[in-house]
Design an enzyme around this catalytic site. Structure first.
Site, PDB file in Angstrom:
ATOM      1  N   ASP A  46     -66.858 -23.513  -6.996  1.00  0.00           N
ATOM      2  CA  ASP A  46     -68.181 -22.904  -7.166  1.00  0.00           C
ATOM      3  C   ASP A  46     -69.068 -23.812  -8.020  1.00  0.00           C
ATOM      4  O   ASP A  46     -70.241 -23.508  -8.258  1.00  0.00           O
ATOM      5  CB  ASP A  46     -68.094 -21.470  -7.713  1.00  0.00           C
ATOM      6  CG  ASP A  46     -67.506 -21.383  -9.108  1.00  0.00           C
ATOM      7  OD1 ASP A  46     -67.114 -22.434  -9.659  1.00  0.00           O
ATOM      8  OD2 ASP A  46     -67.437 -20.266  -9.659  1.00  0.00           O
ATOM      9  N   SER A  47     -68.518 -24.957  -8.447  1.00  0.00           N
ATOM     10  CA  SER A  47     -69.355 -25.997  -9.046  1.00  0.00           C
ATOM     11  C   SER A  47     -70.431 -26.424  -8.049  1.00  0.00           C
ATOM     12  O   SER A  47     -71.419 -27.065  -8.427  1.00  0.00           O
ATOM     13  CB  SER A  47     -68.503 -27.206  -9.463  1.00  0.00           C
ATOM     14  OG  SER A  47     -67.615 -27.582  -8.424  1.00  0.00           O
ATOM     15  N   ASP A  85     -62.651 -21.558  -4.088  1.00  0.00           N
ATOM     16  CA  ASP A  85     -62.970 -20.877  -5.339  1.00  0.00           C
ATOM     17  C   ASP A  85     -63.565 -19.499  -5.053  1.00  0.00           C
ATOM     18  O   ASP A  85     -64.468 -19.374  -4.220  1.00  0.00           O
ATOM     19  CB  ASP A  85     -64.023 -21.722  -6.080  1.00  0.00           C
ATOM     20  CG  ASP A  85     -63.747 -21.820  -7.559  1.00  0.00           C
ATOM     21  OD1 ASP A  85     -62.812 -21.163  -8.032  1.00  0.00           O
ATOM     22  OD2 ASP A  85     -64.475 -22.576  -8.228  1.00  0.00           O
ATOM     23  N   LYS A 115     -58.772 -19.671  -5.638  1.00  0.00           N
ATOM     24  CA  LYS A 115     -58.677 -19.816  -7.100  1.00  0.00           C
ATOM     25  C   LYS A 115     -59.499 -18.706  -7.755  1.00  0.00           C
ATOM     26  O   LYS A 115     -60.616 -18.408  -7.310  1.00  0.00           O
ATOM     27  CB  LYS A 115     -59.201 -21.191  -7.549  1.00  0.00           C
ATOM     28  CG  LYS A 115     -59.210 -21.340  -9.080  1.00  0.00           C
ATOM     29  CD  LYS A 115     -59.420 -22.771  -9.531  1.00  0.00           C
ATOM     30  CE  LYS A 115     -60.865 -23.232  -9.500  1.00  0.00           C
ATOM     31  NZ  LYS A 115     -61.770 -22.430 -10.368  1.00  0.00           N
ATOM     32  N   GLU A 117     -60.792 -17.217 -11.610  1.00  0.00           N
ATOM     33  CA  GLU A 117     -60.970 -17.506 -13.042  1.00  0.00           C
ATOM     34  C   GLU A 117     -60.546 -16.314 -13.892  1.00  0.00           C
ATOM     35  O   GLU A 117     -60.915 -15.174 -13.585  1.00  0.00           O
ATOM     36  CB  GLU A 117     -62.446 -17.814 -13.351  1.00  0.00           C
ATOM     37  CG  GLU A 117     -62.910 -19.143 -12.807  1.00  0.00           C
ATOM     38  CD  GLU A 117     -64.329 -19.497 -13.268  1.00  0.00           C
ATOM     39  OE1 GLU A 117     -64.884 -18.825 -14.160  1.00  0.00           O
ATOM     40  OE2 GLU A 117     -64.880 -20.467 -12.708  1.00  0.00           O
ATOM     41  N   GLU A 184     -59.034 -25.653 -18.141  1.00  0.00           N
ATOM     42  CA  GLU A 184     -60.315 -26.357 -18.307  1.00  0.00           C
ATOM     43  C   GLU A 184     -60.739 -26.420 -19.769  1.00  0.00           C
ATOM     44  O   GLU A 184     -60.847 -25.391 -20.451  1.00  0.00           O
ATOM     45  CB  GLU A 184     -61.406 -25.680 -17.457  1.00  0.00           C
ATOM     46  CG  GLU A 184     -62.753 -26.416 -17.581  1.00  0.00           C
ATOM     47  CD  GLU A 184     -63.750 -26.096 -16.486  1.00  0.00           C
ATOM     48  OE1 GLU A 184     -63.394 -25.400 -15.518  1.00  0.00           O
ATOM     49  OE2 GLU A 184     -64.901 -26.573 -16.610  1.00  0.00           O
TER      50      GLU A 184
HETATM   51  O1  KIV Z   1     -65.731 -25.092  -9.469  1.00  0.00           O
HETATM   52  C1  KIV Z   1     -65.049 -26.073  -9.764  1.00  0.00           C
HETATM   53  O2  KIV Z   1     -65.321 -27.204  -9.359  1.00  0.00           O
HETATM   54  C2  KIV Z   1     -63.917 -25.868 -10.662  1.00  0.00           C
HETATM   55  C3  KIV Z   1     -63.260 -27.081 -11.225  1.00  0.00           C
HETATM   56  C4  KIV Z   1     -64.099 -27.640 -12.292  1.00  0.00           C
HETATM   57  C5  KIV Z   1     -61.868 -26.823 -11.663  1.00  0.00           C
HETATM   58  O3  KIV Z   1     -63.559 -24.769 -10.937  1.00  0.00           O
END
Ligand code: KIV
Length: 280
Positions: A46-47, A85, A115, A117, A184
């Site tokens: 989600d970056s 994510d 993934k 969080e 992180e």
């Molecule tokens: O969203 C993302 O790119 C991440 C990484 C920084 C681990 O969660």
């Protein structure tokens, strides 16, 4: 490229003490080149909210955004393990929503895993997704979706109490069944402690070299991100500068008439030219 890195390879790598190398991707072309590099897995992070959409945080990324990016990445990297994510509020609200959205990542996005969080606060959602037969990667430490709670992008686990909480959450996630854990922006010592306390591999970002693997945002690694690059992100190339210089070259050539040249030009067949002759 070697054979596809599979779910079972995560633990195997840890037991062999071989590092796991991961990068993010959001599009078809980059995913193609990353697969060629031999990267172990790709995270459709989600970056994207920040490095693709230019937002100041990751909070307004939608499930449909990640699904779309994931599909593109799957096409570019068909043989690579892909983690999608779960964006903000796609899993926190209810177990039912979490399962439904995780399912979209797999069924529509083509991801191998998702993934999530957080630790204690989301453990019931993690269990629900796992219960639906979907592999989950955990993510603790600086979890950017909680930026409001942290009061900024600050490293986590710096006090004894915070470190203890992280170690407890790592074990909790392992017991729930996550296959690996992103750590992180936490201190080296805390990341090393967690890595030694769990059997699943830890994937560090800004958490020192004792982690079982590393991940970086590809745009940071390539030197594409123009500003606000985290201090833990090493820039291996200056592709942003190269883009700018290459585009300037093109602009110069268009302006001075050297592009397009004969090589990039097509002409009518001689017999067809007749109809296009100018009246003189
Ligand atoms: O969203 C993302 O790119 C991440 C990484 C920084 C681990 O969660």
């Amino acid at each position: 490229m070697k054979g596809k890195f599979r779910l079972q390879d995560f633990k195997k790598r840890k037991s062999e003490k071989k590092k796991i190398c991961a990068l993010t991707s959001y599009d078809y072309c980059t995913a193609h080149w990353l697969q060629k590099s031999g990267v172990d897995f790709i995270l459709v992070g989600d970056s994207a909210g920040m490095v693709i959409y230019g937002e100041s945080n990751t909070l307004n990324v939608r499930i449909s955004d990640i699904v779309r990016h994931c599909r593109a990445v799957r096409k570019g990297a068909p043989q690579t393990f892909i983690v999608a994510d779960m964006p903000f509020l796609s899993y926190q609200i209810s177990a039912e929503k979490a399962i439904k959205n995780a399912g979209r990542m797999i069924a529509d996005g083509g991801a191998d895993a998702v993934k999530v969080e957080g630790g204690q606060a989301v453990i019931d959602k993690v269990k629900a997704i796992l219960g639906a037969g979907i592999a989950v990667q955990g993510h603790i430490g600086l979890t950017p979706q909680s930026v409001s709670l942290f009061g900024g992008y600050r490293s986590q686990g710096r006090t004894a109490g915070e470190a203890e909480k992280l170690i407890k959450e790592a074990k909790m996630l392992e017991d729930a069944g996550v296959f690996s854990l992103v750590l992180e922006f936490i201190p080296y010592e805390v990341a090393a402690n967690i890595t030694g306390s769990v059997e699943i591999p830890t994937i560090g970002i800004g958490s020192g070299k004792e982690c079982d693997g590393q991940i970086l945002v590809t745009n940071d690694l390539l030197g594409l991100t123009p500003e606000n690059i985290p201090r833990f992100a090493k820039q291996y190339a200056s592709i942003g500068e190269e883009i700018s210089q290459t585009a300037s070259l093109y602009i110069d050539e268009v302006k001075n008439g050297s592009f397009p040249s004969e090589k990039e030009t097509i002409h009518l067949e001689p017999e067809s030219v007749k109809g296009f002759e100018r009246d003189e």
